[in-house]
Write an enzyme that holds these catalytic residues in place. Structure first.
Site, PDB file in Angstrom:
ATOM      1  N   ASP A 247       0.822  -1.210   0.000  1.00 13.47           N
ATOM      2  CA  ASP A 247       0.000   0.000   0.000  1.00 13.47           C
ATOM      3  C   ASP A 247       0.859   1.263   0.000  1.00 13.47           C
ATOM      4  OD1 ASP A 247      -2.667   1.358   0.467  1.00 13.47           O
ATOM      5  OD2 ASP A 247      -1.608   1.993   2.280  1.00 13.47           O
ATOM      6  N   GLU A 284       1.652   0.022  -4.820  1.00 14.64           N
ATOM      7  CA  GLU A 284       0.787   1.159  -5.128  1.00 14.64           C
ATOM      8  C   GLU A 284       1.625   2.416  -4.953  1.00 14.64           C
ATOM      9  OE1 GLU A 284      -3.200   3.560  -3.622  1.00 14.64           O
ATOM     10  OE2 GLU A 284      -1.955   2.449  -2.208  1.00 14.64           O
TER      11      GLU A 284
END
Length: 575
Positions: A247, A284
């Site tokens: 993330d 990401e």
């Protein structure tokens, strides 16, 4: 007998507080800052915690099991007790795959790993290759997105705990599906996070939008880096997970000579060689920098893929006409063509949204398209809208089919968000279940203020309202109803076509040819041409062999024959 170990470099005295035994003093280990002890009689299922300098009993920083929630005691978990049945599983490489993102808590009404297993056959019939599940590390309350996890080693108990996750992975592998797990290493949630009690896990040298920055390069950071890398290896080794989605890596601050992501990539590659199956890391990032997926030998971090937000923005804005926020630089056929051929729209160009230049070019001759994960919807792009509305609420079935064709037949690694394949009518909202009343109130009020600043006039669902969560659960009864049934058939046909024609999994970006008009676009990949009309009037679109194809203005697109030679009115696939 169980051996207990914990890193607490600033403590003068550490004890193990195990159920059924007196507190056991720990001795300093050979590794600096580490403490160790062995307790006869303690084993799988024993509840325990650590006591630093005579204070309260704290959960283990590396707790494998939190059955009583994030504030409760840890529980010993023996990984070798689980009876795996996936001995024949040899993994699934990321290139050529189709991903499917799902959230365990809202994928089924039950919201558990075991209930999700019952829906895996649907994913097999859809044709996807891997399921990507949102974070499952233990977080406060029963339901939430999972990005405020605080026990990074313990699967969320309401989902089914450690054994539940293993059953899910084992069942997925038995059906030929790989499993990707979303993990969060840029911050921890505020409720139940006790890592700072043990040592310098966090630093004030940087900040993140979500709280304290994890200490990757300041004093004491060697053990913090090991904590994160060991955690990544644990999911891949002990839970048989095939890949990790990292993330928001742009919020990982590390100015050391070897970035923690590069070190993680190296460690994962070593584990992959040992296990004899492919393992992969997907980042990401909003930096638009292909160095993340450039090999370590060439000076990159060596990650296997990264999400491409620019593709989403270009396709979403072209389909919907939205131009607010970060969509302001997107929407034209030109930007969509650039996203399909050059990956990043912002590759050193001016970003109006940021007020500065952004990104750097991708060398499309050397970096394969499979290293970029593309999507029309994902948890953020749906859930971070004020009302959690999916794109299907704003588009006709024809436009949805056009978007799906460009996504699933493009030169990248495509990903669907759960329910997208049938244009689910349920929203997917931002929801939380914080038990701390002050935190709960702050989250609810902050959500309303955020959208008020953006000029939103409608109601913003309260994240803490249980109904906000319940409305986000998929309605599986929609599958056999119109227009959902037809859209599901379209997605299945596109994925089948992608499997049938090798040029559709060819990752070489310089072999994709795109032509555009005012509101039409053709994408040619070898013998396959995708033609779409996103306008309000019919158009003649040039296709190979000097032929012009008339595409009408957005009536329903349909499957016309059994050869998977897809054709319709506002979108067509010619092979």
């Amino acid at each position: 007998m169980t051996r207990f170990e914990v890193w607490a470099p600033e403590a003068e005295r550490v004890e193990v507080d195990a159920a059924g035994a007196e507190r056991c003093p720990m001795k300093r280990a050979e590794r600096p800052g580490w403490w160790e002890a062995e307790i006869p009689g303690a084993g799988h299922g024993t509840d325990y915690g650590y006591v630093l300098d005579g204070g309260e009993t704290l959960p283990d920083p590396r707790s494998p099991w939190q059955p009583a929630g994030v504030h409760g005691r840890s529980r010993v978990y023996a990984h070798d007790r689980f009876a795996w049945t996936d001995d024949d599983w040899r993994g699934r490489p990321l290139p050529g795959s189709v991903l499917y993102e799902l959230h365990i808590g809202t994928f089924t009404p039950e919201g558990t790993f075991d209930a999700a297993i019952e829906r895996l056959d649907h994913l097999v019939s859809l044709g996807v290759d891997a399921v990507e599940i949102l974070p499952v590390a233990a977080f406060p309350g029963r339901h939430g997105w999972g990005y405020d996890g605080v026990h990074l080693w313990a699967p969320h108990e309401p989902y089914g705990g450690p054994d539940g996750l293993k059953r899910f992975v084992d069942a997925a592998h038995g059906r030929g599906l790989a499993v990707v797990l979303d993990v969060v290493y840029n911050h921890l949630g505020p409720d139940g996070n006790r890592l700072a009690s043990y040592g310098p896990y966090f630093t004030d040298a940087y900040s993140t939008p979500w709280g304290q920055a994890v200490n990757f390069d300041q004093v004491g950071s060697d053990e913090v880096r090991a904590f994160v890398i060991d955690n990544a290896l644990m999911w891949l080794r002990d839970y048989h997970v095939d890949g990790l989605r990292l993330d928001a890596v742009h919020a990982i601050n590390d100015h050391g000579a070897t970035h923690v992501l590069e070190a993680m990539s190296e460690a994962v590659d070593a584990l992959s060689a040992h296990l004899g199956r492919p393992l992969f890391l997907i980042a990401e990032s909003d930096l638009n920098d292909a160095r993340l997926v450039t090999s370590r030998e060439a000076g990159g971090y060596g990650l296997d893929a990264q999400w491409s937000d620019d593709f989403h923005h270009a396709l979403h804005a072209a389909l919907t006409g939205e131009r607010q926020g970060y969509y302001c630089d997107f929407g034209s056929m030109r930007t969509l063509a650039k996203a399909l051929t050059k990956v990043f729209v912002h590759d050193g160009t001016m970003s109006s949204y940021r007020g500065r230049r952004h990104g750097r070019p991708v060398d499309v001759r050397r970096v394969p398209g499979s290293r970029f994960v593309t999507f029309l919807q994902d948890h953020d792009q749906v859930g971070n809208r004020a009302s959690g509305d999916r794109i299907a609420s704003a588009l006709s079935p024809g436009m949805l089919k056009a978007g799906a064709a460009l996504l699933l037949l493009g030169p990248f690694t495509p990903m669907l968000f759960m329910g997208e394949e049938w244009a689910a009518g349920t929203p997917w909202c931002y929801f939380t279940d914080h038990q701390d009343p002050d935190l709960a109130r702050a989250v609810s009020e902050g959500r309303r203020r955020e959208f008020a600043r953006h000029g939103w006039k409608g109601d913003v669902p309260d994240p803490q309202d249980p109904d906000t969560f319940r409305r986000s659960i998929l309605d599986w009864g929609e599958l056999d109803k119109a227009p959902h049934r037809d859209l599901l058939a379209w997605h299945r046909a596109l994925i089948a076509l992608r499997r049938e024609w090798p040029e559709l999994t060819d990752p070489r970006l310089d072999r994709t040819r795109v032509e555009t008009g005012d509101r039409w676009l053709t994408m040619r990949r070898g013998r396959v041409t995708v033609a779409v009309n996103l306008g309000h009037e019919s158009v003649l679109v040039p296709v190979p062999d000097g032929v012009s194809l008339r595409l009408a203005a957005d009536p329903l697109v349909h499957l016309v024959d059994g050869r998977l030679n897809l054709a319709g009115s506002s979108a067509a696939v010619l092979a």
